[in-house]
Design a protein around this motif. Structure first.
Motif, PDB file in Angstrom:
ATOM      1  N   HIS A   1       0.799  -1.195   0.007  1.00 17.64           N
ATOM      2  CA  HIS A   1       0.085   0.079  -0.092  1.00 17.64           C
ATOM      3  C   HIS A   1       0.879   1.299   0.097  1.00 17.64           C
ATOM      4  CE1 HIS A   1       0.840   0.402   4.465  1.00 17.64           C
ATOM      5  NE2 HIS A   1       0.736  -0.883   4.425  1.00 17.64           N
ATOM      6  N   GLY A   2       0.048   2.438  -0.206  1.00 19.77           N
ATOM      7  CA  GLY A   2       1.028   3.889  -0.060  1.00 19.77           C
ATOM      8  C   GLY A   2      -0.046   4.778  -1.178  1.00 19.77           C
ATOM      9  N   GLU A   3       0.384   6.000  -1.097  1.00 20.36           N
ATOM     10  CA  GLU A   3      -0.380   6.822  -1.716  1.00 20.36           C
ATOM     11  C   GLU A   3       0.286   6.753  -3.584  1.00 20.36           C
ATOM     12  OE1 GLU A   3      -1.088  11.597  -2.016  1.00 20.36           O
ATOM     13  OE2 GLU A   3       0.338  10.918  -0.329  1.00 20.36           O
ATOM     14  N   GLY A   4      -1.022   6.566  -4.096  1.00 25.79           N
ATOM     15  CA  GLY A   4      -1.055   6.277  -5.591  1.00 25.79           C
ATOM     16  C   GLY A   4      -1.125   4.807  -5.887  1.00 25.79           C
ATOM     17  N   ASP A   5      -1.335   4.066  -4.882  1.00 25.91           N
ATOM     18  CA  ASP A   5      -1.700   2.788  -5.045  1.00 25.91           C
ATOM     19  C   ASP A   5      -2.936   2.405  -6.033  1.00 25.91           C
ATOM     20  OD1 ASP A   5      -1.974  -0.062  -4.960  1.00 25.91           O
ATOM     21  OD2 ASP A   5      -2.542  -0.137  -2.750  1.00 25.91           O
ATOM     22  N   GLN A   6      -2.748   1.462  -7.032  1.00 26.92           N
ATOM     23  CA  GLN A   6      -4.004   1.315  -7.537  1.00 26.92           C
ATOM     24  C   GLN A   6      -4.330  -0.315  -7.768  1.00 26.92           C
ATOM     25  OE1 GLN A   6      -6.386   3.847  -9.859  1.00 26.92           O
ATOM     26  NE2 GLN A   6      -5.438   4.378  -7.919  1.00 26.92           N
ATOM     27  N   GLY A   7      -3.951  -1.110  -6.628  1.00 27.94           N
ATOM     28  CA  GLY A   7      -3.919  -2.221  -6.551  1.00 27.94           C
ATOM     29  C   GLY A   7      -5.331  -2.843  -6.155  1.00 27.94           C
ATOM     30  N   PHE A   8      -4.850  -3.938  -5.158  1.00 29.23           N
ATOM     31  CA  PHE A   8      -6.266  -4.511  -4.690  1.00 29.23           C
ATOM     32  C   PHE A   8      -7.058  -3.777  -3.467  1.00 29.23           C
ATOM     33  CE2 PHE A   8      -4.146  -9.034  -4.737  1.00 29.23           C
ATOM     34  CZ  PHE A   8      -4.206  -8.899  -6.002  1.00 29.23           C
ATOM     35  N   VAL A   9      -6.318  -2.787  -2.916  1.00 25.51           N
ATOM     36  CA  VAL A   9      -6.804  -1.839  -2.054  1.00 25.51           C
ATOM     37  C   VAL A   9      -7.707  -0.914  -2.640  1.00 25.51           C
ATOM     38  CG1 VAL A   9      -6.803  -0.272   0.120  1.00 25.51           C
ATOM     39  CG2 VAL A   9      -5.412  -2.348   0.115  1.00 25.51           C
ATOM     40  N   ALA A  10      -7.278  -0.425  -3.666  1.00 27.82           N
ATOM     41  CA  ALA A  10      -7.667   0.557  -4.478  1.00 27.82           C
ATOM     42  C   ALA A  10      -8.915  -0.014  -5.315  1.00 27.82           C
ATOM     43  CB  ALA A  10      -6.744   1.366  -5.566  1.00 27.82           C
TER      44      ALA A  10
END
Length: 313
Positions: free
Chosen positions: A174-183
């Motif tokens: 995770h982190g700012e700009g993440d477009q993976g599972f959490v996003a």
């Protein structure tokens, strides 16, 4: 070192690159597009143009390097395109070429993989990359099985004069700009008007901030003994219900269970990730390398709000 990095402009790679350069290493990055090449050049990276299909490029760049970090993987084909097996087979061809180029050199080869799901307990670095019998013929499990076999092959390079290691990443970096599972979960909650969690919400995701995982890759490159399996895990297991509750609070939508029989319709392709309890430990890694995560955990990072200010997948 002169380090060849695939996936250098990606989500993890764009954090690994500055960590390497900050430690005095020279980075050579693989770029398949003009945009990626421009981004890498701006970051101080020497660019090699090509893709995972350009096997001659991968071989020559690996042979010319003092070490290789392989981060690239076609997640779009694997997840959004529903062809995990095809993406894993393409990855295996690329890995074999790079590994062969390093054979007999005693140079480091670091492969990105994923933490395993071990039924009934927390996965550790001592767990192998095994998967259930018959997985190769199972349309759901064939891809993960192929990728696990690739990780085992990389570890076997230790017997051929390569200081090989596998860094297993948790389900979310995770982190700012993440477009993976959490996003994706945030986007689904926004679209459906419901922050859902699978079943009773007790299934857990291990997690790490991408800056902490980037540091783990550098430590593996510099220090990991041959045939090391390492876990870049900060949060051992965050429950899906806890994740959903933060999402619901920030989006001001209800939080509720999504029964397994309705999960495919609600979560789509992400159901296969949500449906398994997958906690993982990094105790062995921390003792071996001294790695210590310093960034916020997943819940604290979600509460910062940046996942809710950017367009979600």
């Amino acid at each position: 070192m002169r380090v060849f990095v695939t996936g250098a402009s990606g989500w993890i790679g764009s954090a690994v690159v500055p960590d390497l350069i900050g430690a005095g290493h020279q980075v050579v990055g693989l770029a398949r597009s003009e945009a990626s090449a421009d981004a890498l050049t701006a970051a101080g990276v020497t660019v090699v143009r090509g893709s995972l299909d350009d096997l001659d490029v991968l071989s020559s760049a690996s042979a010319a390097a003092d070490g290789v970090i392989h981060l690239a993987f076609d997640h779009e084909v694997a997840f959004l395109g529903g062809n995990f097996k095809g993406a894993a087979e393409r990855d295996r061809r690329a890995v074999e070429v790079m590994g062969e180029a390093l054979a007999g050199s005693d140079k480091p080869f670091v492969l990105a993989s994923g933490t395993p799901a071990v039924p009934g307990r927390v996965a550790t670095e001592l767990d192998g990359h095994e998967i259930v019998p018959g997985a190769a013929d199972n349309p759901v499990l064939a891809g993960p099985a192929a990728r696990m076999a690739t990780a085992e092959w990389v570890l076997s390079l230790a017997s051929r004069g390569v200081r090989s290691s596998v860094v297993r990443l948790p389900r979310t970096n995770h982190g700012e700009g993440d477009q993976g599972f959490v996003a994706t979960l945030v986007g689904t909650a926004r679209e459906k008007g419901l922050a859902g969690y699978y079943g009773d919400g007790s299934n857990r995701w291990p997690a790490v901030h991408r800056l902490d995982s980037a540091h783990m890759f550098r430590l593996a490159l510099e220090e990991a003994p041959a045939a090391s399996t390492l876990h870049a895990v900060a949060d051992e297991g965050v429950s899906l219900r806890d994740i959903a509750e933060v999402i619901g609070r920030h989006l001001d939508v209800p939080v509720a269970s999504v029964p397994p029989e309705a999960a495919d319709e609600h979560f789509g392709w992400l159901t296969m990730v949500l449906s398994t309890d997958q906690p993982a430990s990094s105790a062995v890694t921390r003792e071996l390398t001294g790695w210590l995560p310093t960034q916020p955990g997943l819940i604290d990072d979600l509460d910062k709000g940046h996942y809710f200010h950017i367009p979600s997948v």
